[in-house]
Design a protein around this motif. Structure first.
Motif, PDB file in Angstrom:
ATOM      1  N   LEU A   1       2.414   2.775  -7.641  1.00  0.00           N
ATOM      2  CA  LEU A   1       3.158   1.735  -8.363  1.00  0.00           C
ATOM      3  C   LEU A   1       2.433   0.395  -8.264  1.00  0.00           C
ATOM      4  O   LEU A   1       2.447  -0.404  -9.218  1.00  0.00           O
ATOM      5  CB  LEU A   1       4.566   1.580  -7.781  1.00  0.00           C
ATOM      6  CG  LEU A   1       5.478   2.815  -7.725  1.00  0.00           C
ATOM      7  CD1 LEU A   1       6.876   2.400  -7.295  1.00  0.00           C
ATOM      8  CD2 LEU A   1       5.518   3.540  -9.051  1.00  0.00           C
ATOM      9  N   THR A   2       1.823   0.119  -7.117  1.00  0.00           N
ATOM     10  CA  THR A   2       1.184  -1.179  -6.894  1.00  0.00           C
ATOM     11  C   THR A   2      -0.337  -1.126  -7.020  1.00  0.00           C
ATOM     12  O   THR A   2      -1.030  -2.038  -6.584  1.00  0.00           O
ATOM     13  CB  THR A   2       1.559  -1.700  -5.495  1.00  0.00           C
ATOM     14  OG1 THR A   2       1.240  -0.691  -4.521  1.00  0.00           O
ATOM     15  CG2 THR A   2       3.027  -2.039  -5.417  1.00  0.00           C
ATOM     16  N   SER A   3      -0.865  -0.054  -7.600  1.00  0.00           N
ATOM     17  CA  SER A   3      -2.312   0.021  -7.774  1.00  0.00           C
ATOM     18  C   SER A   3      -2.816  -1.090  -8.696  1.00  0.00           C
ATOM     19  O   SER A   3      -3.919  -1.599  -8.522  1.00  0.00           O
ATOM     20  CB  SER A   3      -2.708   1.380  -8.354  1.00  0.00           C
ATOM     21  OG  SER A   3      -2.409   2.410  -7.438  1.00  0.00           O
TER      22      SER A   3
ATOM     23  N   SER B   1       0.814  -1.220   0.000  1.00  0.00           N
ATOM     24  CA  SER B   1       0.000   0.000   0.000  1.00  0.00           C
ATOM     25  C   SER B   1       0.846   1.267   0.000  1.00  0.00           C
ATOM     26  O   SER B   1       0.456   2.279  -0.587  1.00  0.00           O
ATOM     27  CB  SER B   1      -0.939  -0.007   1.206  1.00  0.00           C
ATOM     28  OG  SER B   1      -0.222  -0.116   2.413  1.00  0.00           O
ATOM     29  N   ARG B   2       2.025   1.238   0.622  1.00  0.00           N
ATOM     30  CA  ARG B   2       2.860   2.439   0.671  1.00  0.00           C
ATOM     31  C   ARG B   2       3.594   2.688  -0.645  1.00  0.00           C
ATOM     32  O   ARG B   2       4.214   3.734  -0.808  1.00  0.00           O
ATOM     33  CB  ARG B   2       3.864   2.345   1.827  1.00  0.00           C
ATOM     34  CG  ARG B   2       3.210   2.447   3.202  1.00  0.00           C
ATOM     35  CD  ARG B   2       4.237   2.328   4.316  1.00  0.00           C
ATOM     36  NE  ARG B   2       3.614   2.393   5.619  1.00  0.00           N
ATOM     37  CZ  ARG B   2       3.428   3.529   6.296  1.00  0.00           C
ATOM     38  NH1 ARG B   2       3.819   4.663   5.779  1.00  0.00           N
ATOM     39  NH2 ARG B   2       2.847   3.515   7.478  1.00  0.00           N
ATOM     40  N   LEU B   3       3.530   1.725  -1.546  1.00  0.00           N
ATOM     41  CA  LEU B   3       4.153   1.914  -2.862  1.00  0.00           C
ATOM     42  C   LEU B   3       3.172   2.446  -3.895  1.00  0.00           C
ATOM     43  O   LEU B   3       3.557   2.672  -5.043  1.00  0.00           O
ATOM     44  CB  LEU B   3       4.736   0.585  -3.358  1.00  0.00           C
ATOM     45  CG  LEU B   3       6.182   0.274  -2.985  1.00  0.00           C
ATOM     46  CD1 LEU B   3       6.565  -1.097  -3.521  1.00  0.00           C
ATOM     47  CD2 LEU B   3       7.133   1.323  -3.525  1.00  0.00           C
TER      48      LEU B   3
ATOM     49  N   GLU C   1       8.715  17.148 -11.347  1.00  0.00           N
ATOM     50  CA  GLU C   1       9.659  17.532 -10.309  1.00  0.00           C
ATOM     51  C   GLU C   1       9.980  16.360  -9.385  1.00  0.00           C
ATOM     52  O   GLU C   1       9.455  15.262  -9.525  1.00  0.00           O
ATOM     53  CB  GLU C   1       9.105  18.719  -9.514  1.00  0.00           C
ATOM     54  CG  GLU C   1       8.982  19.984 -10.346  1.00  0.00           C
ATOM     55  CD  GLU C   1       8.551  21.184  -9.527  1.00  0.00           C
ATOM     56  OE1 GLU C   1       8.323  21.024  -8.299  1.00  0.00           O
ATOM     57  OE2 GLU C   1       8.435  22.286 -10.092  1.00  0.00           O
ATOM     58  N   GLU C   2      10.837  16.610  -8.405  1.00  0.00           N
ATOM     59  CA  GLU C   2      11.388  15.573  -7.538  1.00  0.00           C
ATOM     60  C   GLU C   2      10.289  14.789  -6.821  1.00  0.00           C
ATOM     61  O   GLU C   2       9.338  15.364  -6.298  1.00  0.00           O
ATOM     62  CB  GLU C   2      12.331  16.180  -6.498  1.00  0.00           C
ATOM     63  CG  GLU C   2      13.630  16.736  -7.060  1.00  0.00           C
ATOM     64  CD  GLU C   2      13.476  18.116  -7.675  1.00  0.00           C
ATOM     65  OE1 GLU C   2      12.337  18.646  -7.684  1.00  0.00           O
ATOM     66  OE2 GLU C   2      14.477  18.666  -8.142  1.00  0.00           O
ATOM     67  N   ASN C   3      10.469  13.457  -6.833  1.00  0.00           N
ATOM     68  CA  ASN C   3       9.596  12.526  -6.108  1.00  0.00           C
ATOM     69  C   ASN C   3       8.157  12.525  -6.611  1.00  0.00           C
ATOM     70  O   ASN C   3       7.241  12.101  -5.902  1.00  0.00           O
ATOM     71  CB  ASN C   3       9.617  12.807  -4.600  1.00  0.00           C
ATOM     72  CG  ASN C   3      10.991  12.621  -4.008  1.00  0.00           C
ATOM     73  OD1 ASN C   3      11.653  11.638  -4.281  1.00  0.00           O
ATOM     74  ND2 ASN C   3      11.438  13.587  -3.213  1.00  0.00           N
ATOM     75  N   SER C   4       7.934  12.987  -7.830  1.00  0.00           N
ATOM     76  CA  SER C   4       6.605  12.846  -8.424  1.00  0.00           C
ATOM     77  C   SER C   4       6.481  11.453  -9.027  1.00  0.00           C
ATOM     78  O   SER C   4       7.469  10.854  -9.459  1.00  0.00           O
ATOM     79  CB  SER C   4       6.366  13.925  -9.479  1.00  0.00           C
ATOM     80  OG  SER C   4       7.359  13.885 -10.486  1.00  0.00           O
ATOM     81  N   VAL C   5       5.255  10.921  -9.043  1.00  0.00           N
ATOM     82  CA  VAL C   5       4.987   9.577  -9.559  1.00  0.00           C
ATOM     83  C   VAL C   5       3.752   9.636 -10.439  1.00  0.00           C
ATOM     84  O   VAL C   5       2.710  10.156 -10.020  1.00  0.00           O
ATOM     85  CB  VAL C   5       4.756   8.568  -8.413  1.00  0.00           C
ATOM     86  CG1 VAL C   5       4.517   7.172  -8.980  1.00  0.00           C
ATOM     87  CG2 VAL C   5       5.946   8.551  -7.462  1.00  0.00           C
ATOM     88  N   ILE C   6       3.864   9.098 -11.648  1.00  0.00           N
ATOM     89  CA  ILE C   6       2.742   9.050 -12.579  1.00  0.00           C
ATOM     90  C   ILE C   6       2.326   7.589 -12.747  1.00  0.00           C
ATOM     91  O   ILE C   6       3.132   6.760 -13.186  1.00  0.00           O
ATOM     92  CB  ILE C   6       3.112   9.649 -13.951  1.00  0.00           C
ATOM     93  CG1 ILE C   6       3.845  10.987 -13.791  1.00  0.00           C
ATOM     94  CG2 ILE C   6       1.854   9.802 -14.809  1.00  0.00           C
ATOM     95  CD1 ILE C   6       3.038  12.066 -13.139  1.00  0.00           C
ATOM     96  N   GLY C   7       1.078   7.244 -12.399  1.00  0.00           N
ATOM     97  CA  GLY C   7       0.601   5.872 -12.453  1.00  0.00           C
ATOM     98  C   GLY C   7       0.331   5.381 -13.866  1.00  0.00           C
ATOM     99  O   GLY C   7       0.374   6.148 -14.844  1.00  0.00           O
ATOM    100  N   ASP C   8       0.018   4.094 -13.974  1.00  0.00           N
ATOM    101  CA  ASP C   8      -0.224   3.456 -15.264  1.00  0.00           C
ATOM    102  C   ASP C   8      -1.302   4.187 -16.071  1.00  0.00           C
ATOM    103  O   ASP C   8      -2.285   4.693 -15.522  1.00  0.00           O
ATOM    104  CB  ASP C   8      -0.701   2.011 -15.067  1.00  0.00           C
ATOM    105  CG  ASP C   8       0.399   1.105 -14.549  1.00  0.00           C
ATOM    106  OD1 ASP C   8       1.548   1.561 -14.426  1.00  0.00           O
ATOM    107  OD2 ASP C   8       0.087  -0.067 -14.243  1.00  0.00           O
ATOM    108  N   ASP C   9      -1.105   4.190 -17.410  1.00  0.00           N
ATOM    109  CA  ASP C   9      -2.131   4.629 -18.367  1.00  0.00           C
ATOM    110  C   ASP C   9      -2.587   6.064 -18.159  1.00  0.00           C
ATOM    111  O   ASP C   9      -3.739   6.408 -18.434  1.00  0.00           O
ATOM    112  CB  ASP C   9      -3.346   3.691 -18.314  1.00  0.00           C
ATOM    113  CG  ASP C   9      -2.988   2.267 -18.690  1.00  0.00           C
ATOM    114  OD1 ASP C   9      -2.481   2.057 -19.811  1.00  0.00           O
ATOM    115  OD2 ASP C   9      -3.202   1.368 -17.853  1.00  0.00           O
TER     116      ASP C   9
END
Length: 840
Positions: A17-19, A12-14, A333-341
């Protein structure tokens, strides 16, 4: 030999990435982390593997198949419901008839498995735990072993006061099949919390095997990125596909445009297209079939397969998941995360720390300041020892607080009643209203108790039979910050398990949303009169009325000034109020000199100052002398125990004379950890009559389990009327001793090591491990305690002689510095010496 690979965690904390992916399939330098583990096992001639599955288990089975592509034999065991780390392995007992290895499928390591198994067999152990020194032991199980490596003690995810070592449990075990016979089938069971403690009780051979091998538990976005960088830097020996060219690994069919630059370690996967002028620098992972278009720059970033990075884009320490389109001239920018699709429109700017969940579309030219579906880490954790806190309108924004309220509401049954109160600050009102909206959105019923002191909100939660409670207050220490207290149905601060549950729901953002016809409601209640009646019914009102006391009260502009006067008026106490009413602004950091002067001038029998929250109390005696918290506690305990013997609690750091005073007056003394919430929970033990946190907070469990300064001052008047001597005389009768304290800086990553080295140095000494490590000396003790919220250690010496106390504190401050193994001089610890009572 067989291995059991645990692969059922949700991660869950990832998220995000783990959605859509099970945590073991998250790629590290182009290869799923579970495949790295399988390759390690094969390298050590372990080719028969059992994999335990739960969350998205079908994806893991589809990816690995029967293991033939890896020249292995893989069998699967599926959990219909979560069974815990040991229960999942017990579920595979029918496949295990000899010594086997247990290893996590979501950690990266290059452990020498053969060496660990050999030591296990040579020592004749029933189970062996692989240990690794870690900078921050809080998120792992901490293990203490003796000089021969036999396990003596361990704690799963301890607080800083419980950290006795930096040797973390890696979750890698060598186990004999007979151990599984003691685990009930189809029952939730955990290795560290259930199986290993039971083995110690049965005196079965259980050893720890310390290793220096690389090990990284991929449990957060930060650790995931670090695992990739460590693989590129060669800190961990693992499989990286492709050919090595300089510092880069290049896959098959990679296309290079004109003037492409790669500087620093990089992994470029199969069929990647790096177009003209693309610049890859620092560390970078560009996975299969990804396109990095003209003049895009990728720095310290990870891009998963089948993604597109448009022209002139800039990626700075970002993660782009699978099948993402990042259009031209976009900045991540730093530590941003873009999920699948996801699709990020042209010219957008994704701010630092923002996370975008799968299947979202960002319009062109957008500046995204908050996560589209909010989740992620915040500081070291959302909670400190005093609850949750943050900067007003920076960390505690209305948007965040609404989600926080929804997450808390989701931990409760639909229709649950939640008492919500606050102090009088405007910022507290903003935060409370946002939280209320979140609770209502989940179908909860809010009982708005308006502006109240903390103990009255706690009383309203319990007395009103609410399922939970919340109090919002501006921090007494920093007007820029606010604190949020979450309470259970008993009005107590929620425990660590409930805190983690709330954090996980908040991180996942998958809590329930009620339909329009299921929406919650808001009720407005006033519990003040009920609280006052309960207080008056709990004391001897006639004794107080007969004494005709004069009482000076400094309210420090707190909500207590709207509650306590009614009680004192009913008791016939002549009250001299100071700083009554409500006012926004800084509060006193101690009793002002003029308050003590006025108390003496008006000839008050007792003077006091209440904390802004109404929880803590500072006393002034009839001569105008301000009492220390432990002097106040000593008088309360001595007077109260005369008529009602029982158990008295105080922190392990309490002066040594306190315990002797309690015993001399017929009571039983028990020490506790110093965190106020832990003292409060410890006071719920039957037979406890009085407890303190050592900072002016007092608990009377028979009355109500809370720090309540208003009840304490009224109870003091009752005891004073019964005993018949002034406070100054009672203070003079207390024992006298030196009490010396110091605070020593210690980096977070060194805290566990410091405790381990101190414990090793005192294995043969008389010590107490209730809170940190307390070493007993001839005429007292010295305590070394890690601060739960700051990078620091507190050293306390309670001895007869002040000079001896200073020597002890200086000696142990030096030991803390030396154990850190840091370079450069640190400022000396600041010593604070005080006489706990005046000389008799």
């Amino acid at each position: 030999m067989k291995a059991v690979v645990m692969a059922g965690g949700e991660g869950s904390r990832l998220r995000p990435l783990t959605s859509r992916h099970p945590k073991p399939l998250v790629p590290v330098v182009g290869t799923p982390v579970i495949e790295h583990i399988l390759r390690l096992l094969r390298e050590h001639d372990i080719k028969q593997v059992v994999i335990t599955l739960a969350y998205l288990g079908a994806d893991i089975r589809n990816h690995l198949g029967d293991g033939s592509e890896l020249d292995m034999e893989i069998e699967y065991v599926v959990e219909d419901r979560p069974l815990g780390t040991a229960g999942s392995v017990r579920n595979a007992a029918h496949l295990l008839d000899d010594t086997f290895l247990v290893i996590s499928g979501d950690a990266l390591t290059d452990l020498d498995v053969t060496s660990v198994v050999r030591e296990h067999r040579e020592r004749g152990a029933q189970a062996s735990i692989v240990l690794r020194s870690v900078p921050n032991p809080l998120e792992y199980g901490v293990v203490v072993t003796d000089g021969d490596g036999n396990v003596k003690r361990f704690l799963e995810k301890p607080s800083w006061g419980e950290v006795f070592s930096d040797q973390a449990n890696t979750g890698i075990y060598v186990v004999e099949p007979g151990v599984l016979e003691h685990i009930k089938p189809d029952t939730v069971s955990d290795w560290s919390q259930d199986v290993f403690p039971a083995m110690l009780r049965r005196r079965q051979p259980l050893i720890g095997v310390p290793v220096d091998a690389y090990w990284c538990d991929i449990g957060s976005i930060h650790s995931y990125m670090q695992a990739n960088w460590d693989a590129l830097d060669g800190r961990v020996r693992c499989h990286i596909p492709g050919r090595r060219e300089g510092e880069a690994w290049i896959g098959e069919g990679v296309e290079f445009g004109l003037n492409v630059q790669i500087e620093g370690p990089a992994f470029i996967g199969d069929e990647v297209k790096l177009k003209a002028g693309a610049f890859i620098n620092d560390r970078a992972v560009i996975d299969r079939f990804t396109i990095v278009d003209d003049y895009a720059k990728v720095s310290n970033s990870i891009v998963w397969p089948h993604s597109y990075v448009g022209e002139h884009c800039r990626l700075r320490q970002a993660i782009v998941c699978r099948n993402v389109t990042v259009k031209n001239s976009t900045l991540l920018e730093e530590n941003s995360v873009i999920g699948d699709d996801c699709l990020v429109g042209r010219g957008s700017r994704i701010r630092a720390g923002v996370k975008i969940w799968p299947n979202k579309e960002i319009e062109p030219g957008s500046t995204v300041n908050e996560s589209v579906v909010w989740a992620g880490e915040w500081r070291r954790g959302l909670f400190s020892s005093y609850g949750m806190g943050g900067l007003i309108n920076v960390e505690l924004t209305p948007e965040f607080c609404a989600r926080l309220g929804a997450a808390f509401g989701a931990t409760l049954p639909k229709g649950a009643r939640v008492a919500v109160g606050r102090d009088h600050a405007r910022s507290s009102r903003m935060i409370k209203r946002a939280i209320v909206s979140g609770i209502v959105s989940t179908g909860g019923v809010v009982r708005d108790v308006r502006e109240l002191p903390v103990p009255v909100t706690q009383f309203a939660t319990r007395d009103g039979r609410c399922d939970a409670g919340i109090q919002v207050i501006v921090s007494p220490l920093d007007q820029r910050s606010a604190d949020i207290r979450f309470l259970d149905s008993d009005g107590l601060q929620i425990d660590k398990r409930a805190e983690r549950k709330l954090e996980n729901l908040l991180f996942r953002e998958d809590f329930r949303r009620s339909a329009f016809y299921e929406m919650g409601d808001i009720e407005y209640v006033d519990p003040v009169r009920s609280y006052q009646q309960h207080l008056l019914a709990s004391i001897n009102a006639d004794a107080i009325r007969a004494a005709n006391f004069r009482l000076l009260v400094d309210y420090d502009y707190s909500e207590a000034s709207s509650v306590l006067p009614g009680v004192l008026n009913d008791l016939g106490v002549t009250t001299i109020p100071l700083n009554a009413g409500l006012r926004e602004g800084p509060h006193h950091r101690g009793v002002p000199e003029e308050t003590s002067l006025i108390s003496r001038t008006v000839q008050a029998d007792v003077g006091c100052m209440l904390s802004p929250t109404g929880e803590r109390l500072t006393l002034i005696d009839d001569t105008g002398v301000t009492l220390t918290p432990y002097e106040t506690f000593g008088i309360l305990a001595a007077w109260f125990l005369r008529s009602r013997p029982g158990i008295v609690l105080a922190p392990a750091a309490a002066p040594g004379w306190i315990s002797q005073l309690v015993r001399d007056n017929g009571g039983t003394f028990t020490s506790t950890p110093s965190e106020p919430a832990m003292v409060l929970r410890a006071s719920a033990v039957p037979g406890t009559c009085l407890a303190t946190d050592g900072d002016g907070g007092f608990i009377w469990p028979y009355y109500f389990g809370a720090y309540d300064a208003m009840y304490t001052i009224v109870k003091l008047l009752e005891l004073r009327a019964s005993v018949g001597i002034p406070l100054s005389e009672a203070r003079a009768q207390l024992p006298s001793a030196a009490y010396v304290t110091a605070t020593e800086f210690c980096p977070w990553e060194a805290k566990g090591r410091v405790m381990r080295m101190l414990l090793d140095a005192h294995r043969d000494s008389s010590v107490d491990l209730v809170d940190g490590i307390k070493i007993f000396v001839d005429d007292g003790f010295v305590l070394v305690r890690p601060d739960p919220d700051e990078p620091a250690y507190h050293i306390v010496a309670s001895v007869a002689n002040e000079e001896d106390g200073r020597t002890l504190v200086s000696e142990y401050a030096r030991r803390v510095r030396e154990a850190q193994h840091t370079n450069g001089a640190r400022p000396s610890a600041e010593l604070v010496a005080e006489r706990e009572t005046p000389p008799a």
